[in-house]
Write an enzyme that holds these catalytic residues in place. Structure first.
Site, short mmCIF file in Angstrom:
data_model
loop_
_atom_site.label_atom_id
_atom_site.label_comp_id
_atom_site.label_asym_id
_atom_site.label_seq_id
_atom_site.Cartn_x
_atom_site.Cartn_y
_atom_site.Cartn_z
N SER A 8 1.04 -8.65 -9.17
CA SER A 8 0.18 -9.20 -8.12
C SER A 8 -1.27 -9.05 -8.59
CB SER A 8 0.36 -8.41 -6.82
OG SER A 8 -0.31 -7.16 -6.90
N ASP A 9 -2.18 -9.73 -7.91
CA ASP A 9 -3.58 -9.37 -8.16
C ASP A 9 -3.87 -8.11 -7.33
OD1 ASP A 9 -6.17 -9.26 -9.05
OD2 ASP A 9 -6.60 -11.37 -8.69
N TRP A 10 -5.01 -7.54 -7.57
CA TRP A 10 -5.42 -6.25 -7.01
C TRP A 10 -5.21 -6.22 -5.48
CZ3 TRP A 10 -7.75 -2.14 -9.78
CH2 TRP A 10 -8.37 -1.15 -9.02
N ASP A 11 -4.24 -5.46 -5.05
CA ASP A 11 -3.98 -5.27 -3.62
C ASP A 11 -3.61 -6.56 -2.89
OD1 ASP A 11 -3.66 -3.41 -1.61
OD2 ASP A 11 -5.69 -3.63 -0.84
N SER A 12 -3.26 -7.59 -3.64
CA SER A 12 -3.04 -8.87 -2.96
C SER A 12 -1.73 -8.90 -2.19
CB SER A 12 -3.09 -10.04 -3.96
OG SER A 12 -1.99 -10.00 -4.83
#
Ligand code: NOJ
Length: 740
Positions: free
Chosen positions: A267-271
């Site tokens: 995932s992207d950062w905390d997405s």
């Protein structure tokens, strides 16, 4: 088989067996641990992470670049956890590590896959000295909106150029052998469509019809997958109503079922947790459910998976199969990287940081990335024989940090050679080099120092203005609505112009800027992007003719922000503009009001053309294209036609030219762009030299996704242009006939 047996071989069948054997031994907690990545920036690691590592609750860390700490983390993972699974150590190595290469958009202007590959190789070797084994690059989001700050990280607007350079970057990072010291896993991002964020606002929504998604945004990713990229990252944005990190259509149907990708998706950062903020889910548990079901294998910096997957499994909402598939994908990459065999890093086994080769690569990349946008009366190159003095002016002439550009976490500013220093060392012995910064930074509104700048310009033979924007004005979450030169730079240009001296603008920027208000005030423009560590020497060499400019625009330069999106591969529409149909707002009375008769698609208050076209870039040489021809007028489906042209360097200096081939499919079941780049080649020609340039076009090369979403080539007539920009006029054609 135990973990140590997972060390032994790496043929594909063996890898499958090794993964399966390891998986069979893993507890659910250990599996979920592999799907978890945490931030480990200094201060936290390793103590903060030690318990999780020992318990097998962590598969990857991000943002730790101290080799001692990384080795210690690996040691705990390998020696103190039950199964001894090594860690993936991720870092944003976007355009260089300590030695900084031009921003990716600048690298794209080189139109040279070889230099992009070499630059990534240097970055991988440097990053690997710290134990980093995974980078979050290349970013291959097609970017057609210069307001978007992340256009700097992209390869621009074109499907083919982005695909070729994306593949080259993957190859550079991953090397010939992924398990060799100095090879790191690449990550193609952001899957998918992130570059289409509304009005260029970072993180905003994207709406992309499926034909456009497949014909434009997904194609570079398919190329990266085919080239063996190990990982993909989702995008932060909403794609047609389903955020990318929950988008089953993208992550399962397209990526796994259609393309057969066998690496893993992060995932992207905390997405994952942000799915709730998007309004897709009520809480972290539902976010974990949506992301896992959609096919996000690893969660970057967030605990939605760690806290909820077990419960979701218990409740029967996700199956163990979903988790096993994710863990299999992750372990497979760890095996391919050779991490089980070589978990620790010995920097001594790798080349020294910023060695001669690294700096030479950075210099060559910078040199080839600079685009000469205009050069009236051949004011460039400057000749030391004809000059006594030169005035260097502007906030970016001597700004060692700013020339590095966005995303340079590890870049060493002390390595930067600025244009001011490089010009001094190149010609300082022969001519008088004067310097006035004139503005504190590109955004300054204080004009007091302009008088000093005017004074040195007036008393010098030529003024070179270093303008643009600092690195902080582009990159993630750094979009701009107004993409003119910021601050009072235009006023500075106007004041210097009044001296009557030749004015050369060298522009350092992370995006195309709208230069309409200064373009006529200067004699020449070198567009240098953020050129990196060796930007100074490259620019000095170009200014003084040691080398000829050879970059070509990887993205269209609008005249006004209101033209965006403006890109070369637009559709024709039913009312295409032409020089005969447009009318300027000042002459509006010549047109009948409120009628569609004779009207076409343009803005009343500007041209329908861009300021500078995709592919444009001038040289100190001149190039003549002659005799375009197709090897056959007609070819059958499955065949190849060769398109050739003769190219002559009619100038006085040796120089590189980037030859570009564009195609138009005249009639198709869905409308096709007016031009699509289908081939390009960078060639060096001596003065007077003529070469024949051939491009092979297979019928598959002109395939597209039509009404049924299948990649198909349709029979019919194709126009082909070859030249030095997307405005090339020399044309031939061929026909594809359906096979009998
Ligand atoms: C967020 C960015 O969107 C992504 O490109 C980057 O790789 C991660 N953060 C990690 O820093």
């Amino acid at each position: 088989m135990n973990a140590s047996m997972a060390n032994q071989s790496s043929a594909p069948d063996d890898i499958a067996e090794r993964v399966a054997a390891l998986l069979a031994q893993m507890t659910l907690a250990e599996k979920i641990g592999q799907m978890r990545q945490l931030n480990a920036s200094e201060g936290y690691a390793p103590h903060y992470l030690a318990d999780d590592l020992k318990a097998g609750r962590l598969g990857s860390v991000i943002n730790i670049v101290d080799v001692g700490t990384v080795n210690e983390l690996q040691r705990i993972a390998v020696e103190e956890s039950r199964l001894g699974i090594p860690l993936l150590v991720g870092r944003d190595v976007i355009h260089g590590f300590k030695t900084v290469m031009p921003i990716p958009l600048g690298q794209a202007a080189s139109w040279n896959p070889d230099i992009v590959r070499q630059a990534a190789r240097v970055a991988a070797l440097e990053a690997a000295t710290t134990g980093v084994n995974w980078t979050f690059a290349p970013m291959i989001d097609i970017s057609r909106d210069p307001r978007w700050g992340r256009i700097a990280e992209s390869f621009g607007e074109c499907v083919l150029l982005t695909s070729k350079l994306g593949v080259a970057m993957v190859e550079g990072f991953q090397g010939d052998q992924l398990s060799a010291a100095g090879s790191i896993a690449a990550c193609a991002k952001h899957f998918a469509g992130y570059g289409a964020v509304e009005s260029g606002r970072d993180y905003a929504t994207t709406n992309i019809p499926e034909t456009k998604l497949r014909n434009v945004y997904l194609r570079p990713f398919k190329a990266a997958v085919d080239a063996g990229v190990m990982t993909l990252m989702t995008s932060f944005s909403d794609v047609n109503g389903i955020p990318a990190s929950a988008n089953e259509f993208l992550l399962r149907q397209v990526l796994r079922d259609e393309w057969g990708f066998d690496g893993f998706v992060v995932s992207d950062w905390d997405s994952v947790r942000q799915l709730q903020i998007h309004g897709l889910t009520e809480n972290d548990k539902e976010s974990a459910f949506e992301a896992a079901r959609a096919g996000v294998d690893m969660e970057m910096q967030g605990d939605a998976y760690a806290n909820n997957l077990a419960e979701l499994l218990d409740e029967g909402r996700i199956s163990i199969d979903t988790i096993d598939r994710a863990v299999t994908n992750i372990i497979r990459v760890k095996i391919r990287l050779g991490l089980f065999e070589e978990s620790f890093t010995d920097p001594e086994k790798l080349p020294p940081i910023a060695n001669e080769h690294a700096l030479a690569t950075a210099r060559k990349a910078a040199l080839q990335s600079v685009v000469m946008l205009k050069n009236d009366r051949a004011v460039l190159p400057l000749s030391v024989d004809e000059l006594k003095s030169v005035a260097i002016i502007g906030p970016l002439a001597d700004a060692p940090y700013q020339q590095l550009g966005t995303w340079i976490f590890d870049g060493d500013v002390n390595l930067s050679i600025t244009p001011m220093h490089a010009i001094h060392s190149l010609v300082g012995h022969d001519i008088d080099v004067r310097y006035v910064r004139a503005m504190e930074n590109s955004r300054s509104r204080a004009t007091e120092a302009f008088d000093d700048a005017v004074e040195i310009a007036a008393s010098s033979d030529v003024a070179i203005l270093f303008l643009g924007e600092e690195s902080i004005l582009s990159g993630e979450a750094h979009s701009r609505a107004d993409i003119n030169l910021p601050g009072d730079q235009a006023e500075l240009v106007r004041r210097i112009r009044q001296t009557g001296k030749p004015v050369i603008a060298v522009i350092l920027a992370g995006r195309p800027l709208t230069l309409t208000n200064i373009v006529d005030q200067v004699d020449a423009i070198l567009y240098a992007w953020h050129p990196g560590t060796m930007g100074g020497p490259a620019i000095a060499d170009l200014l003084f003719g040691i080398e000829s400019p050879s970059g070509k625009l990887p993205v269209t330069f609008p005249r006004l922000v209101g033209q965006i999106p403006i890109y070369y591969s637009q559709k024709n529409s039913g009312k295409p503009p032409s020089h005969d149909t447009v009318v300027h707002i000042d002459d509006i009375h010549t047109r009948a009001p409120q009628t569609s008769l004779g009207m076409s698609a343009f803005h009343l208050d500007t041209h329908f053309t861009p300021l500078f076209a995709f592919g444009h870039g001038l040289s100190y040489a001149t190039f003549d294209y002659q005799n375009i021809r197709a090897s056959a007028q007609e070819i059958s489906m499955g065949d190849t036609v060769t398109i050739s042209v003769e190219l002559t360097n009619t100038g006085k200096v040796a120089a590189d030219e980037v030859v570009q081939l564009y195609v138009r499919d005249l009639v198709a079941s869905v409308t096709r762009p007016v031009r699509e780049l289908k081939g390009f080649r960078r060639l060096r020609l001596e003065p007077g030299q003529t070469v024949s340039v051939n491009f092979d076009l297979h019928t598959d090369d002109v395939a597209f996704y039509g009404r049924n979403m299948q990649l198909t080539t349709e029979p019919g007539v194709f126009h082909v242009w070859i030249g030095g920009s997307s405005e090339a006029q020399m044309r031939t054609e061929f026909r594809i006939v359906a096979s009998a």
